[in-house]
Design an enzyme around this catalytic site. Structure first.
Site, PDB file in Angstrom:
ATOM      1  N   LYS A 121     -11.686  71.672  48.099  1.00 16.22           N
ATOM      2  CA  LYS A 121     -12.635  72.686  48.613  1.00 16.22           C
ATOM      3  C   LYS A 121     -13.880  72.005  49.159  1.00 16.22           C
ATOM      4  O   LYS A 121     -14.375  72.333  50.235  1.00 16.22           O
ATOM      5  CB  LYS A 121     -13.078  73.612  47.486  1.00 16.22           C
ATOM      6  N   GLY A 181      -9.480  83.855  36.567  1.00 16.82           N
ATOM      7  CA  GLY A 181      -8.953  84.453  37.796  1.00 16.82           C
ATOM      8  C   GLY A 181      -7.475  84.775  37.715  1.00 16.82           C
ATOM      9  O   GLY A 181      -7.042  85.880  38.060  1.00 16.82           O
ATOM     10  N   ARG A 182      -6.687  83.836  37.238  1.00 12.75           N
ATOM     11  CA  ARG A 182      -5.231  84.038  37.229  1.00 12.75           C
ATOM     12  C   ARG A 182      -4.769  84.952  36.098  1.00 12.75           C
ATOM     13  O   ARG A 182      -3.574  85.201  35.944  1.00 12.75           O
ATOM     14  CB  ARG A 182      -4.514  82.689  37.189  1.00 12.75           C
ATOM     15  N   GLU A 202      -1.722  76.045  37.652  1.00  8.29           N
ATOM     16  CA  GLU A 202      -3.178  75.928  37.592  1.00  8.29           C
ATOM     17  C   GLU A 202      -3.622  75.837  36.124  1.00  8.29           C
ATOM     18  O   GLU A 202      -4.637  75.230  35.809  1.00  8.29           O
ATOM     19  CB  GLU A 202      -3.850  77.124  38.290  1.00  8.29           C
ATOM     20  N   LYS A 237     -13.968  86.803  42.026  1.00 10.57           N
ATOM     21  CA  LYS A 237     -14.741  86.669  40.791  1.00 10.57           C
ATOM     22  C   LYS A 237     -16.105  86.045  41.073  1.00 10.57           C
ATOM     23  O   LYS A 237     -17.133  86.529  40.640  1.00 10.57           O
ATOM     24  CB  LYS A 237     -13.929  85.814  39.808  1.00 10.57           C
ATOM     25  N   HIS A 261      22.118  81.648  48.505  1.00 11.35           N
ATOM     26  CA  HIS A 261      22.593  81.240  49.831  1.00 11.35           C
ATOM     27  C   HIS A 261      21.649  80.228  50.456  1.00 11.35           C
ATOM     28  O   HIS A 261      21.636  80.042  51.674  1.00 11.35           O
ATOM     29  CB  HIS A 261      22.753  82.480  50.717  1.00 11.35           C
ATOM     30  N   GLU A 309     -12.519  81.314  51.763  1.00  9.20           N
ATOM     31  CA  GLU A 309     -11.457  82.078  52.432  1.00  9.20           C
ATOM     32  C   GLU A 309     -11.758  83.577  52.358  1.00  9.20           C
ATOM     33  O   GLU A 309     -11.682  84.310  53.353  1.00  9.20           O
ATOM     34  CB  GLU A 309     -10.092  81.825  51.762  1.00  9.20           C
TER      35      GLU A 309
HETATM   36  O1  F6P Z   1      -8.078  78.301  43.507  1.00  9.02           O
HETATM   37  C1  F6P Z   1      -9.108  78.241  42.592  1.00  9.02           C
HETATM   38  C2  F6P Z   1      -9.611  79.564  42.166  1.00  9.02           C
HETATM   39  O2  F6P Z   1     -10.803  79.376  41.520  1.00  9.02           O
HETATM   40  C3  F6P Z   1      -8.634  80.342  41.288  1.00  9.02           C
HETATM   41  O3  F6P Z   1      -8.676  79.974  39.957  1.00  9.02           O
HETATM   42  C4  F6P Z   1      -9.066  81.743  41.536  1.00  9.02           C
HETATM   43  O4  F6P Z   1      -8.091  82.644  41.125  1.00  9.02           O
HETATM   44  C5  F6P Z   1      -9.271  81.702  43.029  1.00  9.02           C
HETATM   45  O5  F6P Z   1      -9.823  80.426  43.275  1.00  9.02           O
HETATM   46  C6  F6P Z   1     -10.144  82.776  43.593  1.00  9.02           C
HETATM   47  O6  F6P Z   1     -11.438  82.725  43.076  1.00  9.02           O
HETATM   48  P1  F6P Z   1     -12.447  83.928  43.267  1.00  9.02           P
HETATM   49  O7  F6P Z   1     -11.868  85.123  42.579  1.00  9.02           O
HETATM   50  O8  F6P Z   1     -13.720  83.477  42.622  1.00  9.02           O
HETATM   51  O9  F6P Z   1     -12.621  84.164  44.737  1.00  9.02           O
END
Ligand code: F6P
Length: 537
Positions: free
Chosen positions: A503, A257-258, A343, A199, A374, A205
């Site tokens: 972060k 995002g979620r 979250e 987003k 199990h 990452e």
């Molecule tokens: O972990 C925090 C967060 O902002 C989430 O809410 C989101 O889904 C994820 O990182 C990924 O964010 P982006 O889509 O901006 O890379």
């Protein structure tokens, strides 16, 4: 709601008066309980009878839900209910393409429909071979994203693998190079499409993995950008990164995002199962929206599931809840719900910034049954902590030739909820020991290990079959459940400030590992960094 909320106090007093009341006693006292405490909507059936919620407790809980209607209206009408970020919350618009949604009085649907139509065309072309890689039709799609930009499509693609008839899809999320290395090593860069899903298009990452994928592609493909797609709200950044505008599928800041699997973030899923099946997934979500908007609270699945959650967490004081899908294809659902629920509702201040006087949302965890049986079910049955269990199961499997497997699966699911409720008394355990030929102190000692306290609550969510439509219903049900719980707690379910500090510090620790910049860290971190440096040589 505050800790002093009179209804919450009444509920806690009521629960205290129930004392050692057993769930089975509720069934004995009320022959209609199984059906009265089972609620359905469009084929989704929720049995919440195996809890200690009886009619008086239910009526009190329903009073807690009174603020939900106004807040729900505010969400669906595009008000900026995500107050700490000043944003509307309109992910529902992504799955209700025939309705109108507005923010600040202006319709948002034009760009939503246009982007959806572009996604459809793109997915169809990838699936038909119209969009090709340097080496031919696309055989593999790699979605690079994390959190909401990974868990939704990864969970749903696995859940709907029975309908998967497009190119293979893979998901890379972890910054651990092992993740991308393991995925890419089996792939041909000349027939791979890379989707960078972020987003913000700044997540370290994802951007690290995307750069690695670009290098991998560039070693064999003349125009790597032709095999890259971006899913993002930050179109300036996607352009800077070199992705052409017609390969960017955007969405607005009112999609959290979620909550984003319904729109562009779902592109990998759409390519996998095709636009028609994706549309059915959206239709399932939209059907749950209709139900949430129109059903009275007492028959409203998201409201009731939320109230069960509030009862167990806020009234009974159970710290966790387990999500236990008896469906191997729902293996990623617990992880998906961990982000969605924790979250969203893992907050320590109320909407107005005051300290939350109640426990925040519970720890959510789980694994598919029967594997969990199990592993950790020992604790669920005989541990000292009570873990409310949320079973999810489909009446029919997707493999007609393997129906005997499915019957066993469902039998295990129903048996577990029954066992949790009934337990096994000491008298029954003693009789078992007598039958096994044991006597005296040894029989007593052995019997005590075989006692199950029972009276452990669970709910069961049942659908006919795990179709794209049913998955849409289930995901939207959980989204709205989180919303209702958040409203009752008086928190903002749509921000996530708690992920920021780690972060920021990661960016400061990275140079430390390279032997640069030592200031501002605690002695333990400095020492660990020194040991890591030594071990790395
Ligand atoms: O972990 C925090 C967060 O902002 C989430 O809410 C989101 O889904 C994820 O990182 C990924 O964010 P982006 O889509 O901006 O890379």
């Amino acid at each position: 709601m505050t800790a002093a909320d009179p209804v919450l106090s009444e509920l806690r007093e009521y629960r205290a008066r129930q004392g050692g009341l057993r769930i089975e006693a509720l069934f004995a006292a009320d022959p209609g309980r199984a059906s009265d405490f089972t609620t359905s909507a469009d084929g989704v059936v929720l049995d919440w009878s195996k809890t200690l919620i009886d009619a008086p407790a239910r009526d009190l809980l329903l009073r807690l839900a009174e603020p939900v209607a106004a807040r729900r209206q505010a969400m669906f009408s595009g008000q900026r209910i995500n107050e700490t970020e000043g944003r509307a919350v309109l992910h529902v618009a992504l799955r209700n393409l025939d309705r109108d949604f507005t923010v600040d009085g202006a319709s948002v649907m034009g760009p939503v429909r246009e982007t959806h139509a572009r996604m459809r065309r793109f997915a169809e072309h990838v699936r038909s071979g119209g969009i090709r890689g340097q080496g031919g039709p696309i055989t593999d799609v790699v979605n690079i994203g994390i959190g909401g930009s990974d868990l939704g499509p990864a969970m749903a693609a696995r859940a709907l693998s029975h309908w998967h008839d497009g190119p293979r899809v893979h998901f890379v999320s972890n910054v651990d190079g092992a993740d991308i290395a393991d995925v890419l090593k089996g792939l041909d860069p000349e027939t791979t499409l890379v989707i960078v899903a972020s987003k913000t298009f700044t997540t370290i990452e994802t951007m690290t993995n995307a750069a690695t994928a670009r290098d991998w592609m560039a070693a064999r493909v003349e125009v790597p950008a032709a095999q890259f797609v971006a899913l993002s709200s930050a179109q300036d950044k996607t352009a800077e990164w070199g992705i052409a505008a017609d390969r960017v599928f955007g969405f607005d800041d009112w999609v959290g995002g979620r909550y984003s699997v319904w729109g562009p973030i779902g592109l990998s899923l759409m390519i996998a199962i095709g636009p028609e099946m994706f549309a059915r997934f959206l239709a399932g979500g939209a059907a749950m929206d209709d139900h949430f908007l129109t059903a009275p609270d007492a028959r409203n699945l998201p409201v009731l599931l939320a109230l069960v959650g509030i009862w167990h967490h806020q009234v009974c004081g159970y710290a966790t809840r387990a999500v236990l899908p008896y469906d191997n294809r729902l293996a990623r659902l617990p992880a998906y719900l961990q982000q969605l629920e924790m979250e969203s509702n893992g907050k320590r201040v109320a909407m107005d910034g005051s300290d939350l006087a109640l426990p925040s949302g519970p720890v959510v965890w789980g694994e598919p049954g029967t594997n969990g049986q199990h592993a950790f079910y020992q604790l669920i049955h005989q541990g000292t902590a009570v873990v409310p269990c949320e079973f999810i199961v489909a009446a029919r499997g997707a493999e007609p030739g393997l129906d005997h497997h499915h019957l066993l699966l469902v039998a295990n699911c129903l048996a577990q909820s029954e066992a949790l409720m009934r337990g096994r008394s000491l008298d029954v355990a003693r009789a078992m020991m007598r039958d096994a030929g044991l006597t005296g102190a040894e029989a007593e000692r052995q019997a005590r290990h075989r006692v199950f306290p029972g009276n452990r609550p669970s709910t069961t969510l049942l659908v006919e079959q795990l179709t794209p439509f049913a998955l849409g219903q289930i995901v939207a049900l959980y989204e709205h459940r989180v919303f209702v719980e958040g409203v009752i707690l008086g928190i903002n379910s749509f921000d996530q400030w708690g992920v920021e500090l780690g972060k920021e510090l990661a960016l400061q620790v990275a140079p430390l590992l390279e032997g640069r910049e030592a200031g501002g860290h605690d002695p333990s971190t400095l020492n660990l960094a020194r040991v890591v440096r030594e071990l790395r040589g």
